[in-house]
Design an enzyme around this catalytic site. Structure first.
Site, PDB file in Angstrom:
ATOM      1  N   THR A 224       9.641 -18.723  12.642  1.00  0.00           N
ATOM      2  CA  THR A 224       9.008 -17.468  12.487  1.00  0.00           C
ATOM      3  C   THR A 224       9.439 -16.782  11.152  1.00  0.00           C
ATOM      4  O   THR A 224      10.398 -17.303  10.671  1.00  0.00           O
ATOM      5  CB  THR A 224       9.623 -16.315  13.505  1.00  0.00           C
ATOM      6  OG1 THR A 224      10.807 -16.445  13.592  1.00  0.00           O
ATOM      7  CG2 THR A 224       8.819 -16.640  14.956  1.00  0.00           C
ATOM      8  N   ARG A 233       6.082 -10.313  11.187  1.00  0.00           N
ATOM      9  CA  ARG A 233       5.968 -11.016  12.180  1.00  0.00           C
ATOM     10  C   ARG A 233       5.087 -12.145  11.970  1.00  0.00           C
ATOM     11  O   ARG A 233       3.885 -11.736  11.995  1.00  0.00           O
ATOM     12  CB  ARG A 233       5.678 -10.288  13.275  1.00  0.00           C
ATOM     13  CG  ARG A 233       6.708  -9.195  13.815  1.00  0.00           C
ATOM     14  CD  ARG A 233       6.541  -8.483  15.022  1.00  0.00           C
ATOM     15  NE  ARG A 233       6.591  -9.484  16.014  1.00  0.00           N
ATOM     16  CZ  ARG A 233       7.680  -9.581  16.813  1.00  0.00           C
ATOM     17  NH1 ARG A 233       8.828  -8.903  16.560  1.00  0.00           N
ATOM     18  NH2 ARG A 233       7.691 -10.393  17.856  1.00  0.00           N
TER      19      ARG A 233
END
Ligand code: DSN
Length: 425
Positions: A224, A233
């Site tokens: 991520t 994100r």
């Protein structure tokens, strides 16, 4: 000046104001959370939110890509540089999507995957029963040793030899020790499996050279962009040139349509930030802070899974304290200390009410906290645990936590004062 949001949607404006206040008032210890810089926030909330760009730079299915191609290429080149990877794909909407894309790039439905069990610190998408990944693929999970709290590479190798998975996944969401990605690569080679390494949690530590990179030892690396790496994100896939086409195809058109270019723009900025001496210092301090917090918690009699930490994360086994993780996490939250309840290896309790508490230091480190503040935080956690049924004492801890928090800058810290906007109903 009254913002457009405040004028148009005072309800949402008010809620965002409250959330900003919460984020700057609280001591945030969830290990997968952080604060992005103002620059990252600006890039993520930019005009790129208005743009569609299915495909990849130079090969789009929509016109008007004069700028988007340049931005996505910058993000790709920056990812390749800081991770020293042959190929990067920056389009995955999240780490979960990145992992599923990695599977679909290299596997056929029904193939076997072997990842760390969710309740022993793995991720849902590593083949958990609760995840679609265990419906599309056969899943044979490995575990950490319940006594030592550590990965037992010999046992993992035995399991791999027995089941011959087509892919072995290294990486975790609640493992406080450095993972030997090289050994995982060797095990995968021995059994003829692909090696996917999911470094979502430790990507920032890998970039900073604090943990060894899996890039030389894995077919694909997923991460991520928003945990220790400190971006918006999203998900990133890194791979060897031989898998580049398969990975790109798996992300688009395999799993996704149009990429979120505003996020990719924020990722590009975060990757530039990660390529600086300041970032290396921040990453080093994350680990120093986690170690100090762990040491102090041990002094207060907390049992830590594996006895401590090598990274940004601490997993407390609360069984000796007679408190469940959920109860402590909720009491801490009332005191402005934000954590999450978590299973511990071999947990007899269910994930919804487990025996552990997971803590991490990325967010407080971004705010500039160092070892002395970790001592204070450990003391506050201990006070809450000792007074778990005493709301007045928990409220007192809340005051101390707020005092500590107020002394440290939040990068995106601005609490917009409510205006007397009498032209809005
Ligand atoms: N990324 C996980 C975490 O560690 O919080 C959840 O998916």
């Amino acid at each position: 000046m009254i913002s457009a949001l405040e004028m148009y949607d005072p309800q949402i404006y008010e809620l965002l104001t409250q959330e900003k206040a919460r984020q700057s008032g609280a001591i945030r210890l969830i290990p997968s959370e952080n604060y992005v810089s103002k620059a990252v926030m600006q890039a993520s909330g930019s005009c790129l939110t208005n743009k569609y760009a299915e495909g990849y730079p130079g090969k789009r299915y929509y016109e008007g890509q004069q700028v988007t191609d340049l931005i996505e290429n910058l993000a790709i080149e920056r990812a390749k540089k800081i991770f020293n990877a042959e190929h990067a794909n920056v389009q995955s909407y999240s780490g979960s999507v990145a992992n599923i894309a990695a599977y679909s790039a290299l596997l056929d439905p029904g193939d076997m995957i072997m990842g760390l069990s969710l309740t022993y610190g793995g991720h849902l998408t590593h083949g958990s029963k609760a995840s679609l990944t265990s419906r599309f693929y056969k899943s044979v999970p490995y575990e950490v040793d319940a006594k030592t709290g550590r990965l037992d590479y010999d046992r993992i190798e035995d399991l791999a030899k027995k089941h011959k998975p087509r892919m072995i996944i290294s990486g975790a969401t609640a493992y406080p020790r450095e993972i030997d990605f090289e050994i995982f690569g060797q095990i995968a080679k021995k059994v003829g499996a692909y090696h996917l390494s999911d470094i979502a949690h430790v990507a920032g530590l890998v970039v900073a050279g604090i943990h060894k990179s899996p890039v030389p030892y894995a077919d694909i690396v997923s991460t991520t962009s928003h945990k220790t790496l400190r971006g918006p994100r999203g998900g990133i896939l890194l791979c060897k040139a031989e898998h580049a086409k398969a990975v790109d195809r798996a992300v688009f058109p395999g799993l996704q349509g149009g990429p979120h270019l505003h996020t990719i723009t924020g990722i590009a900025v975060a990757l530039a930030e990660a390529d600086t001496p300041e970032f290396i210092n921040y990453a080093k301090q994350i680990v120093k802070n986690a170690k100090r917090l762990a040491d102090k918690l041990l002094e207060y009699g907390f049992n830590l899974v594996s006895g401590g930490t090598d990274n940004h994360l601490i997993l407390i086994d609360l069984r000796n304290k007679g408190i469940k993780g959920r109860k402590l996490a909720k009491a801490l939250d009332r005191a402005g200390i934000v954590t999450n309840f978590n299973t511990v290896p071999g947990d007899p309790a269910p994930p919804s009410d487990p025996s552990g508490l997971r803590l991490g230091t990325p967010a407080v480190t971004t705010r500039g906290m160092k070892e002395p503040q970790m001592d204070t935080i450990a003391g506050l956690i201990n006070k809450v645990a000792q007074n778990i049924d005493n709301e007045a004492a928990i409220a007192e801890v809340g005051k101390e936590a707020l005092l500590l928090s107020s002394q440290f800058f939040v990068p995106e810290h601005f609490i917009i004062p409510r205006k007397n906007n009498n032209f809005v109903e």
